[in-house]
Design a protein around this motif. Structure first.
Motif, PDB file in Angstrom:
ATOM      1  N   ILE B  95       0.851  -1.191   0.000  1.00  9.61           N
ATOM      2  CA  ILE B  95       0.000   0.000   0.000  1.00  9.61           C
ATOM      3  C   ILE B  95       0.884   1.237   0.000  1.00  9.61           C
ATOM      4  CG2 ILE B  95      -1.820   1.233   1.238  1.00  9.61           C
ATOM      5  CD1 ILE B  95      -2.733  -1.392   2.404  1.00  9.61           C
ATOM      6  N   ALA B  96       0.807   2.001  -1.079  1.00 10.11           N
ATOM      7  CA  ALA B  96       1.623   3.216  -1.225  1.00 10.11           C
ATOM      8  C   ALA B  96       0.901   4.383  -0.583  1.00 10.11           C
ATOM      9  CB  ALA B  96       1.858   3.494  -2.707  1.00 10.11           C
ATOM     10  N   ILE B  97       1.485   4.955   0.457  1.00  7.63           N
ATOM     11  CA  ILE B  97       0.871   6.116   1.109  1.00  7.63           C
ATOM     12  C   ILE B  97       1.805   7.298   0.919  1.00  7.63           C
ATOM     13  CG2 ILE B  97      -0.085   7.021   3.261  1.00  7.63           C
ATOM     14  CD1 ILE B  97      -0.478   4.176   4.228  1.00  7.63           C
ATOM     15  N   GLY B  98       1.437   8.187  -0.023  1.00 16.36           N
ATOM     16  CA  GLY B  98       2.293   9.327  -0.332  1.00 16.36           C
ATOM     17  C   GLY B  98       1.876   9.950  -1.652  1.00 16.36           C
ATOM     18  N   GLY B  99       2.769  10.717  -2.239  1.00 17.03           N
ATOM     19  CA  GLY B  99       2.466  11.394  -3.491  1.00 17.03           C
ATOM     20  C   GLY B  99       2.774  10.517  -4.695  1.00 17.03           C
ATOM     21  N   GLY B 100       2.929  11.147  -5.848  1.00 16.78           N
ATOM     22  CA  GLY B 100       3.162  10.421  -7.090  1.00 16.78           C
ATOM     23  C   GLY B 100       4.413   9.560  -7.037  1.00 16.78           C
ATOM     24  N   ALA B 101       5.479  10.089  -6.453  1.00 13.18           N
ATOM     25  CA  ALA B 101       6.744   9.345  -6.410  1.00 13.18           C
ATOM     26  C   ALA B 101       6.600   8.068  -5.582  1.00 13.18           C
ATOM     27  CB  ALA B 101       7.859  10.220  -5.840  1.00 13.18           C
ATOM     28  N   THR B 102       5.896   8.171  -4.466  1.00 12.16           N
ATOM     29  CA  THR B 102       5.668   6.990  -3.628  1.00 12.16           C
ATOM     30  C   THR B 102       4.879   5.934  -4.398  1.00 12.16           C
ATOM     31  OG1 THR B 102       5.607   8.423  -1.691  1.00 12.16           O
ATOM     32  CG2 THR B 102       4.743   6.204  -1.404  1.00 12.16           C
ATOM     33  N   GLY B 103       3.882   6.394  -5.159  1.00 11.07           N
ATOM     34  CA  GLY B 103       3.091   5.472  -5.976  1.00 11.07           C
ATOM     35  C   GLY B 103       3.919   4.832  -7.079  1.00 11.07           C
ATOM     36  N   ASP B 104       4.749   5.633  -7.758  1.00 12.37           N
ATOM     37  CA  ASP B 104       5.608   5.108  -8.826  1.00 12.37           C
ATOM     38  C   ASP B 104       6.541   4.029  -8.286  1.00 12.37           C
ATOM     39  OD1 ASP B 104       4.550   7.022 -10.463  1.00 12.37           O
ATOM     40  OD2 ASP B 104       6.360   8.262 -10.577  1.00 12.37           O
ATOM     41  N   PHE B 105       7.167   4.347  -7.165  1.00 10.14           N
ATOM     42  CA  PHE B 105       8.162   3.447  -6.582  1.00 10.14           C
ATOM     43  C   PHE B 105       7.508   2.165  -6.068  1.00 10.14           C
ATOM     44  CE2 PHE B 105      10.665   2.051  -2.840  1.00 10.14           C
ATOM     45  CZ  PHE B 105      11.876   1.794  -3.458  1.00 10.14           C
ATOM     46  N   THR B 106       6.438   2.322  -5.322  1.00 12.71           N
ATOM     47  CA  THR B 106       5.751   1.157  -4.746  1.00 12.71           C
ATOM     48  C   THR B 106       5.161   0.284  -5.849  1.00 12.71           C
ATOM     49  OG1 THR B 106       5.203   2.519  -2.843  1.00 12.71           O
ATOM     50  CG2 THR B 106       4.017   0.437  -3.060  1.00 12.71           C
ATOM     51  N   GLY B 107       4.622   0.931  -6.873  1.00 10.01           N
ATOM     52  CA  GLY B 107       4.065   0.185  -7.997  1.00 10.01           C
ATOM     53  C   GLY B 107       5.132  -0.642  -8.703  1.00 10.01           C
ATOM     54  N   PHE B 108       6.324  -0.085  -8.829  1.00 12.04           N
ATOM     55  CA  PHE B 108       7.403  -0.830  -9.483  1.00 12.04           C
ATOM     56  C   PHE B 108       7.878  -1.986  -8.599  1.00 12.04           C
ATOM     57  CE2 PHE B 108      11.924  -1.312 -11.020  1.00 12.04           C
ATOM     58  CZ  PHE B 108      11.596  -1.847 -12.252  1.00 12.04           C
ATOM     59  N   LEU B 109       7.918  -1.751  -7.304  1.00  5.17           N
ATOM     60  CA  LEU B 109       8.207  -2.858  -6.377  1.00  5.17           C
ATOM     61  C   LEU B 109       7.180  -3.973  -6.573  1.00  5.17           C
ATOM     62  CD1 LEU B 109       8.886  -1.253  -2.871  1.00  5.17           C
ATOM     63  CD2 LEU B 109      10.542  -2.507  -4.275  1.00  5.17           C
ATOM     64  N   ALA B 110       5.894  -3.587  -6.571  1.00  8.97           N
ATOM     65  CA  ALA B 110       4.819  -4.576  -6.686  1.00  8.97           C
ATOM     66  C   ALA B 110       4.913  -5.322  -8.011  1.00  8.97           C
ATOM     67  CB  ALA B 110       3.455  -3.905  -6.549  1.00  8.97           C
ATOM     68  N   ALA B 111       5.257  -4.599  -9.078  1.00 11.69           N
ATOM     69  CA  ALA B 111       5.319  -5.203 -10.418  1.00 11.69           C
ATOM     70  C   ALA B 111       6.412  -6.263 -10.511  1.00 11.69           C
ATOM     71  CB  ALA B 111       5.545  -4.123 -11.469  1.00 11.69           C
ATOM     72  N   THR B 112       7.432  -6.158  -9.690  1.00 13.34           N
ATOM     73  CA  THR B 112       8.613  -7.005  -9.851  1.00 13.34           C
ATOM     74  C   THR B 112       8.872  -7.938  -8.665  1.00 13.34           C
ATOM     75  OG1 THR B 112       9.980  -5.200  -8.979  1.00 13.34           O
ATOM     76  CG2 THR B 112       9.788  -5.372 -11.378  1.00 13.34           C
ATOM     77  N   LEU B 113       8.141  -7.777  -7.581  1.00 10.58           N
ATOM     78  CA  LEU B 113       8.320  -8.638  -6.409  1.00 10.58           C
ATOM     79  C   LEU B 113       7.647  -9.983  -6.675  1.00 10.58           C
ATOM     80  CD1 LEU B 113       9.212  -8.609  -3.302  1.00 10.58           C
ATOM     81  CD2 LEU B 113       6.823  -8.062  -2.838  1.00 10.58           C
ATOM     82  N   LEU B 114       8.414 -11.057  -6.657  1.00  6.09           N
ATOM     83  CA  LEU B 114       7.864 -12.406  -6.881  1.00  6.09           C
ATOM     84  C   LEU B 114       7.059 -12.485  -8.185  1.00  6.09           C
ATOM     85  CD1 LEU B 114       6.642 -13.009  -3.219  1.00  6.09           C
ATOM     86  CD2 LEU B 114       8.728 -13.911  -4.237  1.00  6.09           C
ATOM     87  N   ARG B 115       7.532 -11.790  -9.197  1.00  6.44           N
ATOM     88  CA  ARG B 115       6.861 -11.669 -10.508  1.00  6.44           C
ATOM     89  C   ARG B 115       5.502 -10.981 -10.437  1.00  6.44           C
ATOM     90  NH1 ARG B 115       8.727 -17.054 -11.525  1.00  6.44           N
ATOM     91  NH2 ARG B 115      10.693 -16.951 -12.643  1.00  6.44           N
TER      92      ARG B 115
END
Lengths: 355, 355
Positions: B95-115
């Motif tokens: 769950i990304a709690i923050g602005g656009g950068a937090t969402g970008d970063f967390t989304g990329f983590l989610a996209a690549t964590l355990l496929r």
């Protein structure tokens, strides 16, 4: 031979032929930039080919460390920054020339470069037929293999069988394990067929007709993966031989396919115990030993550490070790197997080498 | 207010409300593991909330550096290894709690964590409404912003407007630029409506009715993105104000939205020259100056270096600088603009501050 994947969308062709590379042009003519990502060992043997392609298509060449050693975050970072320094656009195609690890790594680069560019796989090993379907790409974490990655499909798989000519026999054995596994998942006819084609080391070394068996292997895996899109869990069948195999692989650091074959034999023994089957284990032990699989390495192993490794397998759930077992050839099931059964099967396995 | 995206598949809800976080439970109740990824600045202000959520859902908390500074490969590597050390399964939600950068970063983590695992966005800024649709996730390369990333959609966007209460006015201005841009892309009524709602700094500071304008902004962007799936290039319209804006942002290191507003005014001037329009540039200069946008920073700039930066924009092609221009309010077009026109527009822009 050519087949086309049968997903709901984003399908791609898999071409399995001698001189398949001659068809590469059809798949890359419209890209602005082409990058060849080549396993170091492949480059050592085949630089005349990779140089030809690089010149022909004005492609960049990127030589990467051989095998799994390339799949680190540090090397990923170095490589993606180096690609970005070339000011590539999204109209770029990466071409992975190497085994499964080269495909995994290049696919992950493609999946994340500029939010995704195209890639093509040019497998150079037998084992890589296994990763040419499934769309799994990724790199390793210090906590385990392939834990960082994505599902991302290539635009084409171009399997030029000429590359197989220089494979060492150990690599052939490692790849043959997955080919043989796919036959076991298919039906008894497939197994008889492949065993009579490759009855011994000499026959397997020749790789006669390998294109047919690669084709069948790819097709079997594809059918399972596509079925899994509707009926979840079918994909687990592909782990036949892998639960025990991974533990042995981790413990002894032997090639993946060698360990999987050991896992396949182990699985027959477990099926005999737990499913009341009467698989002819001696047949498999003899056949695979004739091919020179080092099955007897299990003589040097203790059960307890292997059991702990099996427990760590990410396919498990709270109920303990899960294994794929053959109910019959071509008819796999997934079962929880208890400690006692696993231990008993392990001791039985050892008796085949203590005579 | 709630809307649902209208992609062909993988749609998700966007909830824009005060106390929207009360609905979080509905979206996360079935996950085995929850990880809150929280911008440091948000944590400083709102730790009572994030602690409450962490306790309520037995979630891990991960505090990340504020804004774009978090979006490096080095920090990505550190973070994904740290997540993997927790032995998470694929049944995990970030769950990304923050602005656009937090969402970008967390989304990329989610996209690549355990496929790929699921993620939810909890935007805490006005600007983040812009990245809550579009599915773009990623991190920065040393060669540019967002060059490493993926298209990967969240499972839900939960926009709790309470977070906006502590935003500094500079952040409000930065976010309002994209809200205003979406009104310009929509129609003249939307523009009149929003200008009369927020005629001056005091009104904008109050953020009265902001939920309506965020909703409209999200909807406008969504319509354009969905249209783009059929008719390519429509998505480019979203770059209104960004060609010149990015150059100014890069040159002066001012907040994104401040620069975009400067780019929007510049675009009106270019449209007057090249499309023979008669947009009332003085009106926009006065309105945006009243809101306290630092439009006059362009007085300190030279054209030549800005032109070079505009040439580097990744949306260009061989024919040079491409810009989005309004033909009328609500009716954007994409045009190549030559050096002379750009230079002339730049000099015209300056005259508004030399009186």
């Amino acid at each position: 031979m050519k087949l086309e994947t049968t997903y709901k969308s984003n399908n791609y062709p898999i071409i399995i032929e001698h001189h398949a590379l001659d068809q590469l042009r059809d798949y890359i003519k419209n890209y602005k930039d082409i990058v060849l990502v080549i396993d170091q060992k492949v480059e050592n043997e085949w630089s005349h080919i990779t140089n030809f392609i690089a010149t022909e298509y004005e492609a960049h060449k990127l030589i990467i460390p051989s095998g799994e050693t390339t799949k680190t975050l540090a090397f990923y970072e170095e490589t993606i920054e180096s690609l970005l320094s070339k000011q590539l656009t999204r109209n770029t195609c990466l071409i992975a020339i190497g085994g499964g690890a080269t495909g995994d790594f290049t696919g992950f680069l493609a999946a994340t470069l500029l939010r995704g560019v195209d890639f093509i796989q040019v497998p150079t090993t037998i084992l890589a037929h296994d990763s040419s379907v499934g769309g799994k790409v990724g790199i390793n974490s210090k906590y385990g293999k392939n834990l960082i990655g994505a599902f991302y499909r290539p635009k084409a798989v171009i399997y030029d069988l000429n590359f197989l000519n220089t494979l060492p026999y150990s690599e052939i054995l490692s790849g043959y394990a997955e080919v043989y596994k796919h036959a076991l998942l298919n039906d008894i006819e497939s197994v008889n067929h492949i065993e009579s084609q490759y009855p011994d080391e000499q026959a397997l070394k020749s790789l006669n007709e390998i294109e047919y068996y690669l084709y069948k292997g790819v097709q079997t895996k594809l059918n399972i993966i596509v079925a899994d899109e509707k009926e979840s869990n079918v994909r687990k069948f592909l782990n036949l031989g892998h639960t025990f195999g991974h533990a042995v692989e981790y413990k002894l650091k032997i090639p993946h396919g060698h360990a999987v074959m050991i896992g396949i034999v182990f699985q027959f023994i477990v099926a005999n115990i737990t499913l009341n089957k009467s698989f002819d284990v001696a047949h498999y032990v003899n056949y695979l030993s004739d091919l020179d699989y080092p099955l007897d390495v299990i003589n040097a192993l203790d059960f307890e550490p292997l059991y702990q490794l099996m427990l760590n397998d990410k396919k498990n759930d709270e109920q303990g070790v899960q294994m794929v077992l053959l109910n019959d050839i071509g008819n796999p099931v997934v079962k929880h197997i208890d400690y006692t059964t696993l231990s008993q099967a392990f001791e039985t396995f050892k008796t085949y080498f203590n005579k």
